[in-house]
Structures are given as structure tokens and as C-alpha cells.
Write an enzyme that holds these catalytic residues in place. Structure first.
Site, PDB file in Angstrom:
ATOM      1  N   ALA A   1       0.863  -1.180   0.000  1.00  0.00           N
ATOM      2  CA  ALA A   1       0.000   0.000   0.000  1.00  0.00           C
ATOM      3  C   ALA A   1       0.902   1.234   0.000  1.00  0.00           C
ATOM      4  O   ALA A   1       2.086   1.140   0.353  1.00  0.00           O
ATOM      5  CB  ALA A   1      -0.872  -0.023   1.250  1.00  0.00           C
TER       6      ALA A   1
ATOM      7  N   GLY B   1       0.511  -5.164   0.847  1.00  0.00           N
ATOM      8  CA  GLY B   1      -0.656  -5.137  -0.036  1.00  0.00           C
ATOM      9  C   GLY B   1      -0.349  -5.699  -1.415  1.00  0.00           C
ATOM     10  O   GLY B   1      -1.245  -6.210  -2.100  1.00  0.00           O
TER      11      GLY B   1
ATOM     12  N   GLU C   1      -0.775  -9.298  -1.012  1.00  0.00           N
ATOM     13  CA  GLU C   1      -2.220  -9.538  -0.823  1.00  0.00           C
ATOM     14  C   GLU C   1      -2.957  -9.455  -2.158  1.00  0.00           C
ATOM     15  O   GLU C   1      -3.873 -10.232  -2.427  1.00  0.00           O
ATOM     16  CB  GLU C   1      -2.787  -8.529   0.184  1.00  0.00           C
ATOM     17  CG  GLU C   1      -2.249  -8.773   1.598  1.00  0.00           C
ATOM     18  CD  GLU C   1      -2.681  -7.704   2.582  1.00  0.00           C
ATOM     19  OE1 GLU C   1      -2.282  -6.532   2.380  1.00  0.00           O
ATOM     20  OE2 GLU C   1      -3.410  -8.021   3.538  1.00  0.00           O
TER      21      GLU C   1
ATOM     22  N   GLU D   1       4.377  -5.703   7.100  1.00  0.00           N
ATOM     23  CA  GLU D   1       3.568  -4.675   7.770  1.00  0.00           C
ATOM     24  C   GLU D   1       3.861  -4.496   9.255  1.00  0.00           C
ATOM     25  O   GLU D   1       3.763  -3.389   9.774  1.00  0.00           O
ATOM     26  CB  GLU D   1       2.066  -4.975   7.594  1.00  0.00           C
ATOM     27  CG  GLU D   1       1.513  -4.638   6.214  1.00  0.00           C
ATOM     28  CD  GLU D   1       1.549  -5.836   5.279  1.00  0.00           C
ATOM     29  OE1 GLU D   1       2.403  -6.723   5.480  1.00  0.00           O
ATOM     30  OE2 GLU D   1       0.739  -5.879   4.338  1.00  0.00           O
TER      31      GLU D   1
HETATM   32  N1  3HC Z   1       4.641   3.413   0.045  1.00  0.00           N
HETATM   33  C1  3HC Z   1       5.150   4.613  -0.292  1.00  0.00           C
HETATM   34  N2  3HC Z   1       6.420   4.829  -0.652  1.00  0.00           N
HETATM   35  C2  3HC Z   1       7.220   3.758  -0.670  1.00  0.00           C
HETATM   36  C3  3HC Z   1       6.788   2.474  -0.316  1.00  0.00           C
HETATM   37  C4  3HC Z   1       5.428   2.315   0.048  1.00  0.00           C
HETATM   38  N3  3HC Z   1       4.908   1.114   0.367  1.00  0.00           N
HETATM   39  N4  3HC Z   1       7.829   1.616  -0.420  1.00  0.00           N
HETATM   40  C5  3HC Z   1       8.885   2.340  -0.818  1.00  0.00           C
HETATM   41  N5  3HC Z   1       8.518   3.634  -0.969  1.00  0.00           N
HETATM   42  C6  3HC Z   1       9.361   4.740  -1.442  1.00  0.00           C
HETATM   43  C7  3HC Z   1      10.493   5.041  -0.481  1.00  0.00           C
HETATM   44  O1  3HC Z   1      10.082   5.935   0.518  1.00  0.00           O
HETATM   45  C8  3HC Z   1      11.510   5.651  -1.415  1.00  0.00           C
HETATM   46  O2  3HC Z   1      11.097   6.972  -1.646  1.00  0.00           O
HETATM   47  P1  3HC Z   1      12.184   8.127  -1.902  1.00  0.00           P
HETATM   48  O3  3HC Z   1      12.937   7.710  -3.114  1.00  0.00           O
HETATM   49  O4  3HC Z   1      11.364   9.342  -2.049  1.00  0.00           O
HETATM   50  O5  3HC Z   1      13.038   8.140  -0.668  1.00  0.00           O
HETATM   51  C9  3HC Z   1      11.322   4.867  -2.708  1.00  0.00           C
HETATM   52  O6  3HC Z   1      10.019   4.285  -2.621  1.00  0.00           O
HETATM   53  C10 3HC Z   1      12.310   3.751  -2.916  1.00  0.00           C
HETATM   54  O7  3HC Z   1      12.366   2.969  -1.731  1.00  0.00           O
HETATM   55  P2  3HC Z   1      13.738   2.460  -1.133  1.00  0.00           P
HETATM   56  O8  3HC Z   1      14.706   3.557  -1.070  1.00  0.00           O
HETATM   57  O9  3HC Z   1      13.406   1.750   0.130  1.00  0.00           O
HETATM   58  O10 3HC Z   1      14.204   1.434  -2.266  1.00  0.00           O
HETATM   59  P3  3HC Z   1      14.857   0.014  -2.110  1.00  0.00           P
HETATM   60  O11 3HC Z   1      15.054  -0.487  -3.475  1.00  0.00           O
HETATM   61  O12 3HC Z   1      16.014   0.059  -1.182  1.00  0.00           O
HETATM   62  O13 3HC Z   1      13.750  -0.904  -1.388  1.00  0.00           O
HETATM   63  C11 3HC Z   1      11.560  -1.823  -1.033  1.00  0.00           C
HETATM   64  C12 3HC Z   1      12.525  -1.156  -2.025  1.00  0.00           C
HETATM   65  C13 3HC Z   1      12.115  -3.200  -0.618  1.00  0.00           C
HETATM   66  C14 3HC Z   1      10.252  -1.976  -1.693  1.00  0.00           C
HETATM   67  C15 3HC Z   1      11.457  -0.947   0.239  1.00  0.00           C
HETATM   68  O14 3HC Z   1      11.149   0.372  -0.162  1.00  0.00           O
HETATM   69  C16 3HC Z   1      10.392  -1.375   1.198  1.00  0.00           C
HETATM   70  O15 3HC Z   1      10.624  -2.245   2.006  1.00  0.00           O
HETATM   71  N6  3HC Z   1       9.228  -0.709   1.139  1.00  0.00           N
HETATM   72  C17 3HC Z   1       8.166  -0.912   2.081  1.00  0.00           C
HETATM   73  C18 3HC Z   1       7.434  -2.196   1.850  1.00  0.00           C
HETATM   74  C19 3HC Z   1       6.291  -2.310   2.813  1.00  0.00           C
HETATM   75  O16 3HC Z   1       6.411  -2.097   3.997  1.00  0.00           O
HETATM   76  N7  3HC Z   1       5.128  -2.697   2.289  1.00  0.00           N
HETATM   77  C20 3HC Z   1       3.925  -2.780   3.090  1.00  0.00           C
HETATM   78  C21 3HC Z   1       3.214  -1.477   3.059  1.00  0.00           C
HETATM   79  S1  3HC Z   1       1.833  -1.394   4.146  1.00  0.00           S
HETATM   80  C22 3HC Z   1       0.649  -2.311   3.354  1.00  0.00           C
HETATM   81  O17 3HC Z   1       0.853  -2.804   2.279  1.00  0.00           O
HETATM   82  C23 3HC Z   1      -0.654  -2.417   4.093  1.00  0.00           C
HETATM   83  C24 3HC Z   1      -1.562  -3.441   3.491  1.00  0.00           C
HETATM   84  O18 3HC Z   1      -1.480  -4.625   4.209  1.00  0.00           O
HETATM   85  C25 3HC Z   1      -2.980  -2.964   3.476  1.00  0.00           C
END
Ligand code: 3HC
Length: 697
Positions: A63, A102, A105, A125
Site C-alpha cells: 500500500a 498489499g 495480498e 507490515e
Molecule cells: N509506500 C510509499 N512509498 C514507498 C513504499 C510504500 N509502500 N515503499 C517504498 N517507498 C518509497 C520510499 O520511501 C523511497 O522513496 P524516496 O525515493 O522518495 O526516498 C522509494 O520508494 C524507494 O524505496 P527504497 O529507497 O526503500 O528502495 P529500495 O530499493 O532500497 O527498497 C523496497 C525497495 C524493498 C520496496 C522498500 O522500499 C520497502 O521495504 N518498502 C516498504 C514495503 C512495505 O512495507 N510494504 C507494506 C506497506 S503497508 C501495506 O501494504 C498495508 C496493506 O497490508 C494494506
């Protein structure tokens, strides 16, 4: 037509391509685009099957976390995923990069999943203080079984494609072109007439919780040890249990309520802050992407004590050949033997195999002459903390190091400007302050002297990334950012013992706050003599008016250096490491207090918490005001990675905003009235309170 979800027909297959850089996060526009694309494909007479794929580097990584602070907008991801169940044409998710949260999911809403060999999937998450909130806690156990589902959901660690195949999350791994492979897979499904697999079925639950009691207990224990003090892993488990005892529809309704409560919690706010703070720290305000880091293909380390060896291992583990230089053959041989032992221990613990050990060891060579460093692109000095020693080393090093090599010092507090000033190439000199043990701790403080070149700093930050560390920039001052902001906490901890608290009481207040160890137990572990030596080296600069750490000095004079001496703030029996109450400490503290004219008293836990925490916050504010740290969030990242500060509290500066800067300033002024000069409020803190500002928002 959606701007972020493309639609094409390939043969009899509709291909929906999510294109929302950088990570295809499932923001509002993407969710709308998926629904529109799916409805179109469902109605399209030219499409018998659907492939859902991500453009660029990844399938959706979750998400859009940035939307969490905004009012939620329909269609919700849960509704998007539930809608896929009802689409009569088979839907194939084609996964590359990282299908996380997400994103995973969403693939569970699809009827089949194929993946590139390098793809990773997971539900991280819990690391954001939430749990999979789009039915992942219901669908994943149905697809992968309860144990594997809980492993992913509770631990938050992604798995590779091969494991996902083994767990039944992925149906096939596609070598080569993923899009073409996914289309071929869809055609195969159509030809075979394979029925769609709907992951929300069976609808009426998947077995009573009591049947799974042992598995559930295992993950409760893991949640307690891995995420001490954090609620979301436990909420994730409860959500999975709901799915065991309720029909699907009821369980997702219950999920909704639980998810919202988690999302709106202080812990989630802090964890989301930490997520972005970490990424922000990688960006240096005046060093843009146009400044390329220097190329590093070989490295050198001067000094092979514990820290030097750890640094060499960290470099070798990342693939860099490293030359270690020691003063003599004997010291070098001993160091190399220690390195071999460390790698053997990693093999024994199952961390690496014999082949990896041999490969990494093969990258480390030793020498007793600086000329061995003449080819190194980066040299890190890890010698004794003595200015003359450092100056001498850099003097010798600059003569042999090749032009453009980055020359770094691992000093933890010394004036790097002064070191750089004695060389003819200050543009090459930076600080790389590692935390012990250097091959394990992820923090790397990249220190920027006044005259270093921007690309030398960019190189330090790139090195952090390459070696799996979190690089954070600091300016030059005594102790830089991390240690300087922590020192007042330790200082107050020792003063509190002088004033009447026991070491155990002080430490407990801080462990109750979520820190893994109290500051006094940490001092015992790292050795009280380290900061004693530092205080001695700074004796000339000591402010005679400010309160001094007499008790800490006295402990050292008595040989109470900590664990290695069998006694410090605690006693340690028979060479053990378990801190035990030692009544002698109180005797020493009482004697020192008497000499200093301090009347010992009962001290409340509240006072201990405020003294330790607010002293660090006040110093953090001074560091920020002086421009030593670029942002308050950089200080927090250092506390998270350098001192294992509980991530769910965000860090000291985030906590300060949560507590309220006005309240903190009032208390600091009160402490100043009682304890004097060390409590002078930071001018920035005063300004922020006057303006109604904050550190981190
Ligand atoms: N939402 C918004 N922005 C995100 C994001 C997300 N889920 N994931 C990454 N970004 C952004 C980062 O903030 C970064 O932004 P910036 O360039 O402005 O600083 C850019 O994307 C690139 O991210 P990284 O620098 O972290 O790039 P990497 O290649 O090192 O890593 C990644 C990529 C493994 C995807 C890492 O970004 C990550 O772990 N992201 C989070 C994943 C996550 O937690 N997903 C779950 C979200 S909550 C959810 O899905 C709820 C659901 O259950 C309803």
C-alpha cells in the site's frame, strides 16, 4: 483509461501493467486503475484470461504508506482484492522485484501466481506497526498453511521465490521474460481448463484455534522476543486466529476494526516515521545525485584490534578485497587468527557455509608496511584514540595512498578537521565511525570535515549501502552526532546513582522504555575505562563550573571497569556476564556523594526517565542547531541503529515531539535550577517552543 495501469491484449490474454514508480505502491489511482482494468478485461470478448504485472523494478511493494495519514478513499484495497474472487476469467499475478504487503495480498486475490527467480514476497507490515490489512491474514493461511503464513505475517521477513514455491504461494517460477512466461502460463491454464483457485475459500474457516495451539504459541514467543514492546505482531496473530474461528466475511470485518486501531496507534506513527527517516538520511541536502561516489574496488584497514577486524570483515563480506596493516608480524598473525575464528563461529552457527567462509577469508590479506595500501581505493584508520598517533598515521598514509583514494578515520570523537589539516589532501579525508561489533551493527556515521570533497562523502554513504549499513551524515564536533547525543544520558545515569538511585533502578527505567539494555549495563559491557580515558584526555578543556562525573572516575580508579574486570556498576560472578547487585557500588557512590556535598535521596522512576531522556534530547537539539546533524530524524536513525532504541518510539527527537516540547523545556529549566550549567536549554528548543514548532513534523 488509467494513467497508472496499462491495458493490452496479447493473444487471448489481457495484460494489466501497473506503472507507478518507484515501487508501484498501491495508491488510490492504482487501486482505481486495477478495478477499471479488471472490469474491462472481464467484459472484453478478446480476453479469456488476465495477467497482472508491474512495470519497472517491481510488482507493487505494498500500500502507499504516505496515504496512511490521509482520509482513506475508495476503492479500498480489500474491496479490490475481494472483487477479483468474482471475476470468472483466470487471473495470473506475475511477480518480480518485491511483492510486499498489499502487493502480496493483491497476488492472493489473483487465482494463480508466477514469479521471476529473483522475486521476493512477504508481508513486512508489522515493521510499520500494522499487519496485512487487505485480507492477507485470512488468505495467506489458506494458501500457505498456518505455520508458513504466521512466519511471514508475524516475523515480517520476505522470502525468495524458491521458498514461496515450496510454501505454495507461487505456482511456477518463470526463467527468462516474465511477461511472456506469465502469458504462456495463462494459456496453459486455459488449455487445461484448470479451475480458478480462490484464496478466500473455504469460506467457513480453516480449523479451530485449539488445533493449532502449539503453532500459535510459537509465534507469540517469537513476537515477544523479536518485537519486544511492540503490539502489531500480536494483533497480527489475533487477526489470523479470527480467521480460524470465524467465516471469511466475519473475519475480514474484524480485521478492518483491528487494522484501523493499529494504523492509528502511536507505535505505527513512530514506525512509519522511522521508515521514511531512514530513507531521508540517505539524502544529503547539498550533495545531489549528480555527485557520483568514487569507485571503490579495494580497501585497506590500518589497525587490527577488535574494531579493525570487524571493519575488515564487513568490507570483505560485501565483496571487497581488504588489506589489513598492523605494526608487526606477531600482532598481524594474531589478528588474522582471530578473523579466522570469527568466520569459523559464523559457520558453526549456520550463518555461512564453508565455501563462503573460504571466499570471504580469501579477500583479506595482511601486511606490516603501509606500501601495501598503495593500490587501495579506500583506507580506514582504526588505531588507538590518540591525536598524535592519528596524525602520524595519516602523514605516512598520504605518502603511499594513490591519488583520489578516500582516507577515513574510525575515530569516535576526535577532531577530524585537525587530522585533515596535517595532510596535503584534506579533500580525501572523512570519518567513518563504525559501531561495535562492526561486522554486525548496521550503523555507520559518515563524518564530514570542513574541507573534504563532496564526492568523498558520497563515497562514504555509498559504502554504507554497499556493506548493508545505514549511513547517516554527521559534522565534526566532539563525539559527532551519535555519541555526543547519548553521552548526557549516560552522564545523568551515573549522577543518579551518585544521588541515591541503584544502577538496577536506573537501568530498569530505560529498559521499561523499550531499550534492550540499560546504559549502566551497557557501560559494563563496553568497559568503563573507555570513557574514563576520554575524560582524561579532555581534562584541560573541562568546564570547572559544570558538574563532573566523579563517581564514574572513582569506579575506574577502583578497577571496576565492567564485565572484563568482573565488576563495574554491577558484580559479575565467576567470569559470567549476568549483572548482579553489588552492594559495594552503593558504598562507593555514597562516599563520592559525601565528598561532593550531595545528600543522597530516594529518586522516582519519573525523574530518572526525564533526567536521562531530556538530557539527550537537549543535546540533540544543540547538535541540530549547530548544523552537526542535518535533520532531527538523522539523530533518530542513529539512535535506532546505533543504540537499538525501540523503533516503535521513533527515536529521541520524535519522542520529544510526542511528549511536547513545552513540557520538556519547563523540566529542563527546572533541572538547570537544581543541577546547574549542564542543563542550559538548547536555544533551538527555546525557539521552537516560542514558535509552537517541532523537531520532526
Ligand atoms: N509506500 C510509499 N512509498 C514507498 C513504499 C510504500 N509502500 N515503499 C517504498 N517507498 C518509497 C520510499 O520511501 C523511497 O522513496 P524516496 O525515493 O522518495 O526516498 C522509494 O520508494 C524507494 O524505496 P527504497 O529507497 O526503500 O528502495 P529500495 O530499493 O532500497 O527498497 C523496497 C525497495 C524493498 C520496496 C522498500 O522500499 C520497502 O521495504 N518498502 C516498504 C514495503 C512495505 O512495507 N510494504 C507494506 C506497506 S503497508 C501495506 O501494504 C498495508 C496493506 O497490508 C494494506
Amino acid at each position: 483509461m488509467s494513467d497508472v495501469v496499462g491495458y493490452e491484449i496479447a493473444g487471448r490474454v489481457a495484460v494489466l501493467t501497473i506503472d507507478n514508480p518507484p515501487v508501484n505502491a498501491l495508491g488510490h489511482a492504482v487501486r482505481e486503475g486495477i478495478v477499471a482494468g479488471m472490469e474491462r478485461a472481464a467484459a472484453d470478448g478478446n480476453a479469456d484470461a488476465i495477467v497482472l504485472i508491474g512495470a519497472g523494478r517491481t510488482f507493487p511493494a505494498g500500500a502507499d504508506i504516505r496515504e496512511f495519514d490521509q482520509p482513506s478513499r475508495e476503492p479500498h484495497l480489500m474491496a479490490v482484492i475481494d472483487r477479483l474472487d468474482g471475476i470468472e476469467k483466470p487471473i495470473v499475478a506475475a511477480i518480480h522485484g518485491t511483492a510486499l504487503g498489499g502487493g502480496l495480498e493483491l497476488t492472493l486475490g489473483c487465482h494463480f501466481r508466477v514469479a521471476s527467480p529473483s522475486a521476493r514476497v512477504g508481508t513486512p507490515e508489522v515493521n510499520l506497526g500494522i499487519f496485512p490489512g487487505a485480507a492477507g491474514t485470512q488468505r495467506l493461511p489458506r494458501v500457505a498453511g498456518l505455520d508458513h503464513a504466521l512466519e511471514l505475517i508475524v516475523m515480517g521477513r520476505p522470502i525468495g521465490a524458491a521458498t514461496a514455491l515450496e510454501y505454495g504461494i507461487v505456482d511456477e517460477i518463470i526463467e527468462g521474460d516474465l511477461r511472456a512466461g506469465a502469458i504462456a502460463f495463462a494459456e496453459k491454464i486455459l488449455a487445461a481448463g484448470t479451475p480458478r483457485r480462490i484464496s478466500s475459500e473455504p469460506r467457513d474457516g480453516i480449523g479451530a484455534p485449539q488445533e493449532h495451539a502449539a503453532t500459535i504459541e510459537k509465534y507469540r514467543d517469537l513476537a515477544n522476543s523479536r518485537f519486544r514492546g511492540q503490539d502489531s505482531p500480536h494483533q497480527a496473530i489475533e487477526s489470523v486466529i479470527d480467521g480460524l474461528r470465524m467465516p471469511y466475511e466475519d473475519a475480514v470485518m474484524a480485521d478492518r476494526v483491528r487494522f484501523e486501531a493499529c494504523k492509528n496507534s502511536g507505535q505505527s506513527a513512530a514506525l512509519r516515521y522511522a521508515f521514511f527517516a531512514e530513507r531521508e538520511a540517505a539524502k544529503i541536502p547539498d550533495i545531489g545525485k549528480d555527485i557520483a561516489p568514487r569507485e571503490i574496488n579495494t580497501a585497506g584497514v590500518i589497525g587490527a584490534g577488535t574494531m579493525g577486524r570487524g571493519i575488515a570483515i564487513s568490507l570483505a563480506d560485501s565483496g571487497l578485497p581488504v588489506t589489513i596493516v598492523e605494526t608487526g608480524r606477531e600482532a598481524l598473525d594474531a589478528a588474522m587468527a582471530e578473523i579466522v575464528k570469527l568466520y569459523e563461529a559464523m559457520v558453526a552457527r549456520g550463518r555461512i557455509d564453508e565455501a563462503t567462509k573460504a571466499e570471504r577469508l580469501g579477500r583479506i590479506t595482511g601486511a606490516v608496511d603501509y606500501s601495501a595500501l598503495s593500490h587501495a581505493d579506500l583506507v580506514i584508520e582504526v588505531a588507538f584514540e590518540d591525536m598524535d598517533v592519528k596524525k602520524q598515521i595519516f602523514g605516512a598514509l598520504e605518502k603511499v595512498a594513490k591519488p583520489g583514494a578516500v582516507l577515513a578515520t574510525n575515530t569516535s570523537y576526535m577532531d577530524i578537521d585537525a587530522i585533515a589539516a596535517t595532510t596535503s589532501r584534506p579533500e580525501d579525508i572523512i570519518g567513518l565511525h563504525y559501531f561495535a561489533p562492526a561486522n554486525v551493527m548496521r550503523m555507520l556515521e559518515v563524518v564530514r570535515p570542513a574541507n573534504c570533497a563532496p564526492d568523498a562523502i558520497a563515497t562514504g554513504m555509498a559504502l554504507a549501502k554497499r556493506t548493508g549499513k545505514v549511513g547517516v551524515l554527521a559534522g565534526v564536533c566532539h563525539g559527532f552526532v551519535a555519541n555526543r547525543s547519548r553521552l548526557p544520558l549516560v552522564r545523568e545515569a551515573t549522577f543518579l546513582v551518585e544521588e541515591g538511585a541503584s544502577p538496577a533502578q536506573v537501568d530498569k527505567v530505560l529498559t521499561d522504555l523499550g531499550m534492550p539494555m540499560g546504559p549502566l549495563a551497557v557501560s559494563d559491557l563496553s568497559g568503563l575505562d573507555v570513557s574514563w580515558r576520554m575524560r582524561q584526555s579532555l581534562a584541560d578543556e573541562r568546564d570547572p563550573v559544570a558538574r563532573y562525573m566523579h563517581l564514574a572516575d572513582r569506579m575506574c580508579e577502583l578497577g571496576r571497569f565492567g564485565i572484563k574486570a568482573g565488576q563495574g556498576w554491577y558484580g559479575y560472578e565467576d567470569g559470567g556476564r549476568r549483572p548482579q547487585l553489588d552492594p559495594e557500588v552503593e558504598v562507593v557512590a555514597a562516599a563520592v556523594a559525601k565528598l561532593q556535598g550531595i545528600t543522597r535521596r530516594d529518586i522516582s522512576d519519573d525523574e530518572i526517565g526525564a533526567r536521562c531522556l531530556y538530557a539527550a534530547i537537549n543535546e540533540g537539539a544543540k547538535i541540530l542547531d549547530e548544523g552537526i546533524a542535518a535533520r532531527a530524524s538523522d539523530i533518530d536513525v542513529m539512535w535506532l541503529y546505533g543504540f537499538a532504541f525501540p523503533r516503535w518510539r521513533g527515536g529521541i527527537m520524535f519522542m520529544a515531539d510526542e511528549i511536547g516540547l513545552g513540557k520538556i523545556l519547563d523540566q529542563i529549566k527546572a533541572f538547570e535550577g537544581i543541577h546547574g550549567k549542564l542543563w542550559t536549554p538548547s536555544p533551538l528548543l527555546e525557539r521552537l517552543v516560542a514558535e509552537g514548532g517541532s523537531f520532526t513534523r
